[in-house]
Design a protein around this motif. Structure first.
Motif, PDB file in Angstrom:
ATOM      1  N   GLU A  20       0.856  -1.185   0.000  1.00 49.21           N
ATOM      2  CA  GLU A  20       0.000   0.000   0.000  1.00 49.21           C
ATOM      3  C   GLU A  20       0.891   1.232   0.000  1.00 49.21           C
ATOM      4  N   VAL A  21       0.709   2.084  -0.999  1.00 54.02           N
ATOM      5  CA  VAL A  21       1.430   3.347  -1.072  1.00 54.02           C
ATOM      6  C   VAL A  21       0.384   4.457  -1.055  1.00 54.02           C
ATOM      7  N   ASN A  22       0.474   5.320  -0.066  1.00 48.24           N
ATOM      8  CA  ASN A  22      -0.544   6.346   0.135  1.00 48.24           C
ATOM      9  C   ASN A  22      -0.158   7.692  -0.445  1.00 48.24           C
ATOM     10  N   SER A  23      -1.176   8.447  -0.827  1.00 48.03           N
ATOM     11  CA  SER A  23      -1.028   9.822  -1.277  1.00 48.03           C
ATOM     12  C   SER A  23      -2.119  10.637  -0.601  1.00 48.03           C
ATOM     13  N   GLU A  24      -2.109  11.938  -0.822  1.00 48.12           N
ATOM     14  CA  GLU A  24      -3.096  12.792  -0.168  1.00 48.12           C
ATOM     15  C   GLU A  24      -4.456  12.758  -0.854  1.00 48.12           C
ATOM     16  N   THR A  25      -4.463  12.644  -2.173  1.00 46.95           N
ATOM     17  CA  THR A  25      -5.721  12.679  -2.926  1.00 46.95           C
ATOM     18  C   THR A  25      -5.822  11.480  -3.854  1.00 46.95           C
ATOM     19  N   ASP A  26      -7.053  11.144  -4.232  1.00 43.65           N
ATOM     20  CA  ASP A  26      -7.241  10.014  -5.145  1.00 43.65           C
ATOM     21  C   ASP A  26      -6.882  10.372  -6.582  1.00 43.65           C
ATOM     22  N   PHE A  27      -6.655  11.659  -6.860  1.00 43.18           N
ATOM     23  CA  PHE A  27      -6.243  12.052  -8.209  1.00 43.18           C
ATOM     24  C   PHE A  27      -4.891  11.442  -8.565  1.00 43.18           C
ATOM     25  N   VAL A  28      -4.035  11.299  -7.557  1.00 41.63           N
ATOM     26  CA  VAL A  28      -2.696  10.762  -7.807  1.00 41.63           C
ATOM     27  C   VAL A  28      -2.756   9.320  -8.298  1.00 41.63           C
ATOM     28  N   ALA A  29      -3.805   8.595  -7.908  1.00 42.12           N
ATOM     29  CA  ALA A  29      -3.956   7.213  -8.355  1.00 42.12           C
ATOM     30  C   ALA A  29      -4.068   7.124  -9.879  1.00 42.12           C
ATOM     31  N   ARG A  30      -4.429   8.215 -10.521  1.00 40.00           N
ATOM     32  CA  ARG A  30      -4.552   8.243 -11.986  1.00 40.00           C
ATOM     33  C   ARG A  30      -3.266   8.693 -12.663  1.00 40.00           C
ATOM     34  N   PHE A  67       2.980   7.656 -10.669  1.00 39.69           N
ATOM     35  CA  PHE A  67       2.660   7.075  -9.374  1.00 39.69           C
ATOM     36  C   PHE A  67       2.287   5.609  -9.534  1.00 39.69           C
ATOM     37  N   GLN A  68       1.526   5.290 -10.551  1.00 43.38           N
ATOM     38  CA  GLN A  68       1.142   3.906 -10.811  1.00 43.38           C
ATOM     39  C   GLN A  68       2.379   3.037 -11.037  1.00 43.38           C
ATOM     40  N   ASN A  69       3.326   3.564 -11.804  1.00 47.30           N
ATOM     41  CA  ASN A  69       4.554   2.819 -12.067  1.00 47.30           C
ATOM     42  C   ASN A  69       5.354   2.625 -10.789  1.00 47.30           C
ATOM     43  N   LEU A  70       5.370   3.653  -9.930  1.00 46.21           N
ATOM     44  CA  LEU A  70       6.076   3.576  -8.657  1.00 46.21           C
ATOM     45  C   LEU A  70       5.528   2.437  -7.807  1.00 46.21           C
ATOM     46  N   VAL A  71       4.213   2.367  -7.681  1.00 43.72           N
ATOM     47  CA  VAL A  71       3.586   1.329  -6.855  1.00 43.72           C
ATOM     48  C   VAL A  71       3.826  -0.055  -7.451  1.00 43.72           C
ATOM     49  N   SER A  72       3.733  -0.172  -8.760  1.00 42.76           N
ATOM     50  CA  SER A  72       3.967  -1.455  -9.431  1.00 42.76           C
ATOM     51  C   SER A  72       5.380  -1.966  -9.190  1.00 42.76           C
ATOM     52  N   TYR A 116      15.712   0.659  -5.627  1.00 44.59           N
ATOM     53  CA  TYR A 116      14.606   0.807  -6.570  1.00 44.59           C
ATOM     54  C   TYR A 116      15.045   0.303  -7.938  1.00 44.59           C
ATOM     55  N   PRO A 117      14.213  -0.478  -8.633  1.00 43.63           N
ATOM     56  CA  PRO A 117      14.594  -1.057  -9.933  1.00 43.63           C
ATOM     57  C   PRO A 117      15.098  -0.016 -10.928  1.00 43.63           C
ATOM     58  N   GLY A 118      16.258  -0.287 -11.502  1.00 47.52           N
ATOM     59  CA  GLY A 118      16.821   0.583 -12.515  1.00 47.52           C
ATOM     60  C   GLY A 118      17.514   1.819 -11.977  1.00 47.52           C
ATOM     61  N   LYS A 119      17.583   1.959 -10.659  1.00 48.77           N
ATOM     62  CA  LYS A 119      18.215   3.133 -10.052  1.00 48.77           C
ATOM     63  C   LYS A 119      19.290   2.678  -9.072  1.00 48.77           C
ATOM     64  N   SER A 120      20.083   3.626  -8.600  1.00 51.06           N
ATOM     65  CA  SER A 120      21.130   3.296  -7.627  1.00 51.06           C
ATOM     66  C   SER A 120      20.727   3.677  -6.214  1.00 51.06           C
ATOM     67  N   HIS A 121      19.539   4.265  -6.073  1.00 51.78           N
ATOM     68  CA  HIS A 121      19.085   4.674  -4.743  1.00 51.78           C
ATOM     69  C   HIS A 121      17.949   3.776  -4.254  1.00 51.78           C
ATOM     70  N   SER A 122      17.532   4.005  -3.007  1.00 54.57           N
ATOM     71  CA  SER A 122      16.544   3.149  -2.363  1.00 54.57           C
ATOM     72  C   SER A 122      15.116   3.480  -2.791  1.00 54.57           C
ATOM     73  N   ILE A 123      14.215   2.569  -2.453  1.00 58.72           N
ATOM     74  CA  ILE A 123      12.788   2.815  -2.684  1.00 58.72           C
ATOM     75  C   ILE A 123      12.331   4.037  -1.901  1.00 58.72           C
ATOM     76  N   ALA A 124      12.825   4.181  -0.676  1.00 58.88           N
ATOM     77  CA  ALA A 124      12.455   5.346   0.139  1.00 58.88           C
ATOM     78  C   ALA A 124      12.839   6.642  -0.560  1.00 58.88           C
ATOM     79  N   ASP A 125      14.028   6.664  -1.168  1.00 57.15           N
ATOM     80  CA  ASP A 125      14.460   7.858  -1.897  1.00 57.15           C
ATOM     81  C   ASP A 125      13.603   8.096  -3.128  1.00 57.15           C
ATOM     82  N   GLU A 126      13.203   7.015  -3.789  1.00 58.89           N
ATOM     83  CA  GLU A 126      12.356   7.157  -4.984  1.00 58.89           C
ATOM     84  C   GLU A 126      10.991   7.721  -4.603  1.00 58.89           C
ATOM     85  N   VAL A 127      10.454   7.296  -3.455  1.00 59.98           N
ATOM     86  CA  VAL A 127       9.177   7.856  -2.979  1.00 59.98           C
ATOM     87  C   VAL A 127       9.350   9.338  -2.700  1.00 59.98           C
TER      88      VAL A 127
END
Length: 307
Positions: free
Chosen positions: A74-84, A88-93, A114-125
């Protein structure tokens, strides 16, 4: 070093940050592209910190399965607009895919690369917070696995494949034809989405929850004025009904409205050609348990207008 338009464009494509910020970053780092990325990330961290106090109760649940294992995040955001938002969708996937290998400890998952990057998932978020402009949190992760058999899934209110408002994983143990269980497994996952059972069977329930329910029923039955032995039987009867309502195997299948889930699993043995056991399930609903801020929209508009 001259800061060319091509260099600014390259930095923008790498980071998704605005052109002016990219140009400033390159000026601050004398045109060093990698240093500019780090400079922008530092500024992103500062922006994210300002948003960290805001409630994030929307977002997406991501589900991924691979044979005998499945993961849900579960990855949360402030509004449901971000779900579109496609980013963001790619991030959660991508986070869900990593969770398949990293397991359900959310701290371990956040620290994973994080896939394809040199930093962590936390940094990508954090980078996503800066780019998209909302507070986001990697809230939780869970996995379901079986030694042999299959893990099935279902996503309710899906926005794209594997992403939606409610995510379910169900694990079936069998030595038979696991692939034959995919259809009934998905249907049982849909049932779990609708009924939200607390456990597979009574022995899986939290003992504190059981004790609390029994205490409530005992107090209700005591007011009947009946003898103690009758009151005890009344409480036992109500507890049996409670177990039927909250335990998955004793629930009535929502698909046909008459068969118990235990019998649905038993019937699936014909397709599998071997005994089948439902051994685990997980249900994530976006934002469940998060206390959302109540706001007075009219008051906000009035305040914005200076009234």
């Amino acid at each position: 070093m001259a800061i060319t338009a091509a260099l600014v464009k390259e930095l923008r494509e790498q980071t998704g940050v605005g052109m002016m910020d990219c140009k400033k970053a390159l000026n601050e780092t004398n045109g060093d592209l990698e240093a500019a990325v780090d400079w922008l990330r530092t500024k992103g961290l500062a922006k994210a910190a300002k948003k960290a106090g805001r409630v994030a109760a929307e977002g997406l649940v991501g589900v991924v399965t691979s044979g005998t294992k499945g993961a849900v995040v579960e990855v949360n955001s402030e509004t449901d607009f971000v779900a579109r938002n496609a980013e963001f969708q790619n991030l959660v996937s991508e986070i869900a895919k990593v969770a398949l290998d990293q397991g359900e400890n959310v701290e371990t998952l956040a620290a994973a690369t994080y896939p394809g990057k040199s930093h962590s998932i936390a940094d990508e978020v954090t980078n996503a917070v800066a780019k998209i402009g909302e507070n986001m949190t990697l809230r939780r992760s869970a996995t379901v696995s079986v030694e042999e058999g299959i893990v099935c899934s279902y996503v309710h209110n899906a926005v794209v494949d594997g992403l939606g408002g409610i995510g379910i994983l169900v694990g079936f143990k069998t030595s038979g034809n696991a692939a034959a269980l995919e259809s009934v497994g998905r249907q049982i996952a849909m049932h779990i989405a609708a009924t939200n059972p607390l456990a597979i069977a009574p022995e899986g329930l939290d003992q504190e929850v059981v004790d609390r329910e029994r205490a409530v029923f005992a107090e209700q039955a005591a007011g009947s004025g009946k003898p103690a032995e009758i009151v005890e039987k009344m409480v036992d009867g109500r507890m049996r009904k409670y177990f039927e309502e909250v335990c998955l195997l004793s629930q009535t299948f929502v698909i046909d409205g008459e068969t118990k889930i235990a019998d649905v699993v038993k019937n699936a043995e014909k397709e599998a050609g071997a005994p089948v056991e439902l051994v685990d399930f997980v249900r994530f609903a976006i934002g469940e348990g998060i206390e959302k801020e109540e706001s007075d929209f009219a008051a906000e508009v009035a305040a914005a207008a200076g009234n």
